[in-house]
Enzyme design. Structure first.
Site, PDB file in Angstrom:
ATOM      1  N   PHE A 146      -3.052   2.618  -7.126  1.00  0.00           N
ATOM      2  CA  PHE A 146      -1.783   2.986  -6.552  1.00  0.00           C
ATOM      3  C   PHE A 146      -0.995   1.737  -6.279  1.00  0.00           C
ATOM      4  CE2 PHE A 146       0.973   2.782  -2.565  1.00  0.00           C
ATOM      5  CZ  PHE A 146       1.237   3.860  -2.501  1.00  0.00           C
ATOM      6  N   ASP A 231      -2.958  -7.160  -8.134  1.00  0.00           N
ATOM      7  CA  ASP A 231      -2.332  -5.984  -6.465  1.00  0.00           C
ATOM      8  C   ASP A 231      -3.118  -6.374  -5.370  1.00  0.00           C
ATOM      9  OD1 ASP A 231      -1.346  -4.640  -4.812  1.00  0.00           O
ATOM     10  OD2 ASP A 231      -0.896  -2.602  -5.820  1.00  0.00           O
ATOM     11  N   LYS A 260       1.744  -5.694   3.298  1.00  0.00           N
ATOM     12  CA  LYS A 260       0.773  -5.406   4.679  1.00  0.00           C
ATOM     13  C   LYS A 260       0.277  -6.319   5.614  1.00  0.00           C
ATOM     14  CE  LYS A 260      -1.200  -1.065   2.261  1.00  0.00           C
ATOM     15  NZ  LYS A 260      -0.836  -0.488   3.032  1.00  0.00           N
TER      16      LYS A 260
HETATM   17  C1  PLP Z   1      -2.703  -1.578  -3.479  1.00  0.00           C
HETATM   18  C2  PLP Z   1      -1.351  -1.207  -2.800  1.00  0.00           C
HETATM   19  N1  PLP Z   1      -0.278  -1.269  -3.541  1.00  0.00           N
HETATM   20  C3  PLP Z   1       1.458  -1.129  -3.015  1.00  0.00           C
HETATM   21  C4  PLP Z   1       1.104  -1.095  -2.125  1.00  0.00           C
HETATM   22  C5  PLP Z   1       2.208  -0.256  -1.406  1.00  0.00           C
HETATM   23  O1  PLP Z   1       3.122  -1.420  -0.144  1.00  0.00           O
HETATM   24  P1  PLP Z   1       4.034  -0.968   0.553  1.00  0.00           P
HETATM   25  O2  PLP Z   1       3.191   1.005   1.148  1.00  0.00           O
HETATM   26  O3  PLP Z   1       4.262  -1.525   1.773  1.00  0.00           O
HETATM   27  O4  PLP Z   1       5.031  -0.807  -0.286  1.00  0.00           O
HETATM   28  C6  PLP Z   1      -0.138  -0.962  -1.272  1.00  0.00           C
HETATM   29  C7  PLP Z   1      -0.329   0.572  -0.307  1.00  0.00           C
HETATM   30  O5  PLP Z   1      -0.774   0.888   0.547  1.00  0.00           O
HETATM   31  C8  PLP Z   1      -1.804  -0.718  -1.743  1.00  0.00           C
HETATM   32  O6  PLP Z   1      -2.481  -0.576  -1.271  1.00  0.00           O
END
Ligand code: PLP
Length: 412
Positions: A146, A231, A260
């Protein structure tokens, strides 16, 4: 005591507020009929003044709990001094935060945005610009991953349900199997310029990468001049025991994405990379009006300073996580028919409960404990790294009584 802290309830109930909210807010998420008004540490208080033990932390935001005093004071002071300047100028909080991140990581340079998905987009642009010199544009994500909800990030995401219904999507993306190095290699083409990996897949079910998988990927991507992007939007900022998970895997990426918990509750994302790669985002190639604004950066700096100065990094948080892990393993031994596996790293934990995660999440909510079900199989726990032993005991006792009262998972 907790009830008193949450006092001064609203004249309206949860149900009344939720009814008002559902009339005017787009229903793009399934919300509980629950309205929060105050948070302290691992506790949230609803509008009726009732306390909830928060093991979700705003989905991996509150690594130090709600309203940590250092973060709150820092935000208050910054709000009185300067809120925004635009990125046409420098400001101190952004420089200080970038210096902090650079001093603790492999990176030389930082780009700030407002969210996780935005730094994923920035990374997509960076790697595409890097690939342009050799005519390569292919980007590989991993199955089950994700990466966010904007168009590039959701195209990269390795879950069909996230990508459905909004095509046509950008071209040049593909997905390899997670934790299967040979499978990834089979998917790589001469066009592939980057591979994006979550060291622990979060939304995908709290699945840690196999250390050998990441090591093999690193060796292979170096040999092929493919960029390796981690990520760490969910795994970073002390969540998995180190500042970033790459440290504990001992595998250094080319680009790292953070968000986050970085902003301590304010919107903040960061792309970290080396000086040579940062050259691929030259003036005018990318930008953000609010990205890394003074308020968010002041909060971010307070989070990092508190993590180190209060001893949660480099290792204190991991010791607290180990206490929780010991208790969760004992809980699994007590309820083996319910809990098939406890997995994850540090304070990013999945309880595997085949087919019953949503029901168990609802039972926790009735006990006023917040957890999250990532699909039908897994309960995700994302508590703060400064949990007390008493809070761990409260969670474990409630979980024990929930599983005991639910009988056998196969029954009823
Ligand atoms: C691993 C990962 N990447 C990207 C995102 C996207 O982040 P945002 O919701 O701040 O756009 C999330 C959100 O849950 C995530 O867990």
């Amino acid at each position: 005591m907790k009830l008193e802290e949450g006092a001064h309830p609203s004249p309206l109930s949860n149900a009344q507020w939720a009814a008002r909210g559902s009339r005017v807010l787009v229903g793009n998420v399934c919300r509980e009929e629950l309205v929060f008004r105050k948070g302290r540490g691992a506790w949230l208080y609803d509008v009726e003044g009732r306390p909830y033990l928060d093991f979700l932390g705003g989905v991996a935001i509150h690594v130090l709990g709600h309203c940590h005093p250092r973060v709150t004071v820092s935000v208050q002071k910054q709000a009185q001094r300067l809120l925004h300047t635009s990125n046409l100028y420098y400001h101190e909080p952004q420089i200080l935060l970038a210096e902090f991140l650079v001093s603790k990581t492999f990176a030389d340079k930082v780009f700030f945005a407002n969210s996780g998905t935005e730094v994923v987009e920035a990374a997509i642009k960076l790697v595409r610009r890097y690939g342009a010199k050799t005519g390569r544009f292919g980007i590989m994500g991993l199955e089950g991953s994700f990466h966010g909800r904007t168009l590039g990030a959701l195209t990269l995401t390795g879950q069909k349900k996230i990508r459905e219904g909004i095509g046509p999507l950008p071209e040049g993306f593909d997905w390899g199997p997670f934790n299967d190095f040979e499978g990834v290699v089979r998917k790589v083409t001469p066009e592939t310029v980057a591979i994006f990996v979550e060291p622990v897949q979060g939304e995908g079910g709290v699945i840690p990468a196999d250390p050998a998988f990441l090591r093999d990927l690193r060796r292979f991507t170096r040999e092929r001049d493919i960029l390796l992007v981690f990520d760490e939007i969910q795994t970073g900022i002390g969540r998995t025991g180190t500042l970033f998970a790459y440290e504990s895997y001992d595998v250094v990426p080319d680009i790292l994405l953070s968000a986050k918990a970085l902003g301590g509750g304010l919107p903040l994302g960061a792309l970290l990379t080396t000086s040579p790669l940062a050259e691929f985002l030259p003036p005018g190639s990318h930008g953000s009006t609010f990205g890394g604004n003074p308020l968010a950066c002041a909060a971010g700096l307070a989070v990092l300073e508190a993590l180190y100065e209060e001893g949660y990094l480099p290792e204190g948080g991991q010791r607290i996580a180990e206490n929780l892990w010991d208790e969760l393993i004992s809980l699994k031994d007590l309820h083996p028919a319910w809990i098939r596996e406890v997995r994850g790293r540090g304070m990013m934990i999945g309880l595997v409960l085949p087919g019953r995660a949503v029901e168990v999440k609802d039972r926790f909510l009735r006990e006023r404990i917040l957890v999250n079900a990532t699909g039908p199989e897994v309960i995700r726990l994302l508590p703060p790294v400064n949990l007390s032993l008493e809070e761990i005991a409260t969670f474990i006792q409630s979980a024990d009584s929930i599983f005991s009262s639910m009988g056998k998972p196969g029954g009823s």
